[in-house]
Structures are given as C-alpha cells and as structure tokens.
Design a protein around this motif. Structure first.
Motif, PDB file in Angstrom:
ATOM      1  N   LEU A 265     -45.488 -16.363   6.648  1.00 33.71           N
ATOM      2  CA  LEU A 265     -45.893 -16.676   8.019  1.00 33.71           C
ATOM      3  C   LEU A 265     -45.163 -15.786   9.026  1.00 33.71           C
ATOM      4  O   LEU A 265     -45.774 -15.247   9.955  1.00 33.71           O
ATOM      5  N   GLU A 266     -43.872 -15.638   8.837  1.00 34.56           N
ATOM      6  CA  GLU A 266     -43.094 -14.801   9.750  1.00 34.56           C
ATOM      7  C   GLU A 266     -43.596 -13.355   9.730  1.00 34.56           C
ATOM      8  O   GLU A 266     -43.621 -12.681  10.771  1.00 34.56           O
ATOM      9  N   ALA A 267     -44.018 -12.885   8.567  1.00 34.92           N
ATOM     10  CA  ALA A 267     -44.529 -11.512   8.459  1.00 34.92           C
ATOM     11  C   ALA A 267     -45.821 -11.320   9.244  1.00 34.92           C
ATOM     12  O   ALA A 267     -46.172 -10.194   9.604  1.00 34.92           O
ATOM     13  N   GLN A 268     -46.520 -12.423   9.512  1.00 29.85           N
ATOM     14  CA  GLN A 268     -47.784 -12.359  10.244  1.00 29.85           C
ATOM     15  C   GLN A 268     -47.650 -12.768  11.713  1.00 29.85           C
ATOM     16  O   GLN A 268     -48.654 -12.907  12.413  1.00 29.85           O
ATOM     17  N   LYS A 269     -46.426 -12.934  12.181  1.00 32.02           N
ATOM     18  CA  LYS A 269     -46.215 -13.450  13.539  1.00 32.02           C
ATOM     19  C   LYS A 269     -46.906 -12.602  14.592  1.00 32.02           C
ATOM     20  O   LYS A 269     -47.637 -13.121  15.450  1.00 32.02           O
ATOM     21  N   LEU A 273     -49.988 -13.730  17.162  1.00 31.53           N
ATOM     22  CA  LEU A 273     -49.847 -13.715  18.608  1.00 31.53           C
ATOM     23  C   LEU A 273     -50.858 -12.769  19.270  1.00 31.53           C
ATOM     24  O   LEU A 273     -51.257 -12.973  20.419  1.00 31.53           O
ATOM     25  N   SER A 274     -51.283 -11.766  18.541  1.00 35.79           N
ATOM     26  CA  SER A 274     -52.203 -10.771  19.128  1.00 35.79           C
ATOM     27  C   SER A 274     -53.597 -11.307  19.399  1.00 35.79           C
ATOM     28  O   SER A 274     -54.384 -10.688  20.100  1.00 35.79           O
ATOM     29  N   THR A 275     -53.920 -12.496  18.871  1.00 31.07           N
ATOM     30  CA  THR A 275     -55.272 -13.034  19.052  1.00 31.07           C
ATOM     31  C   THR A 275     -55.403 -13.917  20.287  1.00 31.07           C
ATOM     32  O   THR A 275     -56.486 -14.402  20.589  1.00 31.07           O
ATOM     33  N   ASP A 276     -54.314 -14.134  21.037  1.00 35.34           N
ATOM     34  CA  ASP A 276     -54.372 -14.928  22.261  1.00 35.34           C
ATOM     35  C   ASP A 276     -55.001 -14.099  23.400  1.00 35.34           C
ATOM     36  O   ASP A 276     -54.933 -12.856  23.401  1.00 35.34           O
ATOM     37  N   PHE A 277     -55.576 -14.791  24.362  1.00 36.78           N
ATOM     38  CA  PHE A 277     -55.979 -14.105  25.604  1.00 36.78           C
ATOM     39  C   PHE A 277     -54.738 -13.546  26.284  1.00 36.78           C
ATOM     40  O   PHE A 277     -53.639 -14.125  26.175  1.00 36.78           O
ATOM     41  N   ALA A 278     -54.879 -12.458  26.987  1.00 39.37           N
ATOM     42  CA  ALA A 278     -53.767 -11.895  27.751  1.00 39.37           C
ATOM     43  C   ALA A 278     -53.316 -12.884  28.812  1.00 39.37           C
ATOM     44  O   ALA A 278     -54.108 -13.703  29.309  1.00 39.37           O
TER      45      ALA A 278
END
Length: 281
Positions: A265-269, A273-278
């Motif tokens: 999970l940590e490796a995919q952090k 996070l990159s899939t959130d709206f700005a």
C-alpha cells in the motif's frame, strides 16, 4: 470472583465449541448449546442437567436460527454471550469446487454466522448489554492456495463483524473476532471437506492443501483447551478486544501478510493520491 454468565454457543458437539462448553460448565456457568447432532452431548447433559440447555440446529437454516435463539432467551431469560462457532473448511482449487459445495460453505460459515448474529442482536439490544465472539481463523487475515472458498467465508465474516461492532457499541454490545491458527481439533482431518480433483491442479500450489488433508500427517501446534480458555477470558475485557489471535503460527502468518500488504500500500501512495481532483478544482 468470576461472574456467572449464560452463553449461547453453536457447534458444541466437537472442537472449540465442545472445549468451551466443558470449561464453562465446570466453573458453574450456563450454556445454551446447539449442534446438528446432539448425540455426543448425552454425558454432559446428564452431568450438568439444568446448566446445559440443548437444541438441534443447522446454521444453514435461517428460520431455525431465529426460532432456536428466541426459544433460548425465552426459556433462560438473560444470555450474556454469543459464541458463533459452527463452521467447517472446504479445500481445493476454486475451479475444482462444485457449485453445491461453494454455496454450502458460504451458507454455513458466512450467511449462517451473519443470521445468528442478526437473531441475537434484538435481545442484546433490549438488555443493553451483550458480547459476541465470532470464530474466524488465521484464514480470515491471510490466504493460501487451495482454500479460496474457505477464505472467502472468513474474510467475509470479518468485514461483517467489524461493521456490526461499530453499529452496536452504543448499546453496550461488544464484538470480538477470534483468529486461531492450527489446533488439535477435528477441524482439519474430521469436519473438513475436499473438492473433486482436477488432475491439472496436481502441479499447482493448490495441491498442497489437498495433500495435507489426504495424508493426515501434519500435526497442528495449537492447544484447543488453552485457546478456549483465552476466548472465555476475553469476555472480561472492556472494551471488547476487536481481534484475538491465538497460536504462534497465527501470529507469525498474520504479521507477515499484514506487513506485506502495508508495504504494498505504501508503495502505491503517490499513485493513489494522484487520482484526486486538484485542490483548486
């Protein structure tokens, strides 16, 4: 001094259910015990008489679960603890398992346990108190080839109990998932079932589970009497422990698998996070 309680326990004729029932009766607690076949309970019933209330119950029958639970509360009055223990293991690769075996595994280990808890909750809620011990397994936190259906039932009941525990805490009802490793009961070589063999899986890791059951030479490390004693003692803990890992094999296996899952999970952090709206969207 230990408080006398009344316990509702499924699967009292063997394994953890039998061990727990014997320990509780010996110390003077009452047990409402159920099993599909009560013939093995004659000696205990003769010895403990009114301390042991018995009823036949197949936990795949939801209507019977509600009927037996209601009868127990009606005849015994207050029941403080539910021990959802009845269950069995189904082993074989996912493709090997028949439709009937898959459904029965889920009806017993998952749906039956869910319906049992649902049947008891109205009584506990009216009492404004109760404790639920749900037998899971190291297989509710870790997964091995050759036991996919069993794992599905145990991972499923763990999610259910985790959510229910949050729903009913306001009514002074506590929930504990019990996660034993291998124990010297009849579970592995007595009650377990094997799926029909597909020869192609002889070279698959799934075949290890089949060989273990067929050969019957692997001796579990866990002491059922010690495990059930700790299950009983957990009811005196407040708040209720969310989980109870029992056995050095259970601890080591769960620690290894949980650590690996957390590392993945940590490796995919950053990806997550990159899939959130700005922030300014």
């Amino acid at each position: 001094m230990t408080q006398q309680r009344t316990w509702f326990i499924t699967g009292v004729n063997s394994g953890f259910g039998r061990s727990m029932t014997e320990q509780l009766l010996a110390r003077g607690d009452r047990v409402a015990g159920t099993a599909r076949d009560l013939s093995a309970m004659t000696e205990l019933k003769t010895r403990y008489a009114d301390l042991l209330w018995l009823a036949e119950l197949d936990v795949t029958d939801s209507a019977a679960i509600r009927r037996v639970v209601d009868q127990a509360f009606q005849q015994l009055g207050r029941i403080e603890v539910l021990v959802s223990n009845a269950g069995y293991g189904l082993f074989g690769a996912a493709e090997e398992i028949s439709d009937e075996q898959l459904v029965h595994q889920m009806d017993t280990n998952l749906i039956g346990s869910m319906q049992l808890v649902r049947a008891v909750l109205p009584h506990f809620r009216r009492q404004q108190a109760g404790r639920i011990l749900q037998l899971s397994s190291v297989g509710g936190q870790a997964a091995f080839p050759g036991a996919s259906a069993y794992h599905a039932s145990k991972w499923g009941i763990e999610g259910f109990i985790d959510a229910v525990g949050q729903e009913v805490a306001t009514f002074n009802i506590g929930c504990t998932l019990v996660e034993p490793g291998g124990a010297r009961t009849a579970f592995r070589y007595g009650s377990s079932q094997l799926a029909p063999r597909i020869e192609a899986y002889d070279t698959s890791p799934a075949s290890m589970a089949r060989r273990m059951i067929e050969e019957g030479t692997s001796i579990p490390i866990g002491d059922p009497a010690k495990m059930t004693a700790l299950m009983i003692a957990s009811v005196d803990q407040h708040p209720a422990p969310q989980r109870l890992a029992l056995g050095s094999d259970a601890y080591a296996t769960m620690h290894r698998q949980l650590s690996a899952r957390l590392a993945a999970l940590e490796a995919q952090k950053e990806l997550a996070l990159s899939t959130d709206f700005a922030a300014d969207s």
